[in-house]
Design an enzyme around this catalytic site. Sequence first.
Site, PDB file in Angstrom:
ATOM      1  CB  VAL A  10      -0.981   0.023   1.200  1.00  0.00           C
ATOM      2  CG1 VAL A  10      -2.095  -0.993   0.999  1.00  0.00           C
ATOM      3  CG2 VAL A  10      -0.279  -0.215   2.522  1.00  0.00           C
ATOM      4  CB  SER A  11       0.806   4.228  -2.145  1.00  0.00           C
ATOM      5  OG  SER A  11       0.832   3.402  -3.282  1.00  0.00           O
ATOM      6  CB  THR A  12      -0.698   6.416   2.132  1.00  0.00           C
ATOM      7  OG1 THR A  12      -1.983   5.807   2.289  1.00  0.00           O
ATOM      8  CG2 THR A  12      -0.628   7.150   0.804  1.00  0.00           C
TER       9      THR A  12
END
Length: 197
Positions: A10-12
């Site tokens: 997941v990017s954040t």
Amino acid sequence: MGKLIGYARVSTRRQDADRQVTDLVAAGVRRDDLYTDHGVSGARASRPAFNTAVAALESGDTLVITTLDRLGRSTQNMLTFAEALRDKGVGLRVLNLGGGDVDTHTPMGSMVFTVMAALAQMELEIKRERVTDSVTKRRAAGKDLGGRRRTFTDSQIRNAVRLIDGGEPATQVARDLGMSRATLYRRIRELSIPAAG
């Protein structure tokens, strides 16, 4: 038959990988063989859990991901990576690619992966082009581009006070500076400058 090694990303930090993890476990990946990166962009070269997952792969194993974009952004990088896996005797399985499950161990899966990687890159470039076009149009129209508000120097606020004291309407002075009248008055108070109302 080799092991299934799962990778989720997941990017954040605010996002969670629960859905990816559930899908990977449902595809047969053991939780002990599942690696997850949190808050790591696909554009970054260094992804700790990804690197660990790749290091755990041995000939005959298969790396399992949910979607193609978990690998990265560039078609060239994805194809190079898939080729490196193939050279190592490792397969790549994408659970949701073109509406189905694609495994690069098969010739058809390998071909579909190549086509889908190219489409994923094209989609990213189209999106980037749209954003650039939108910014250009908003800038040409003099509209707000969003992002961080500019900060105003004390000197700019003192000049605004001079304009207001000289008879300019405070609302117009604030608008010319690109701030609300309330923000202008707050900044004037912070500087302890008496202003005409």
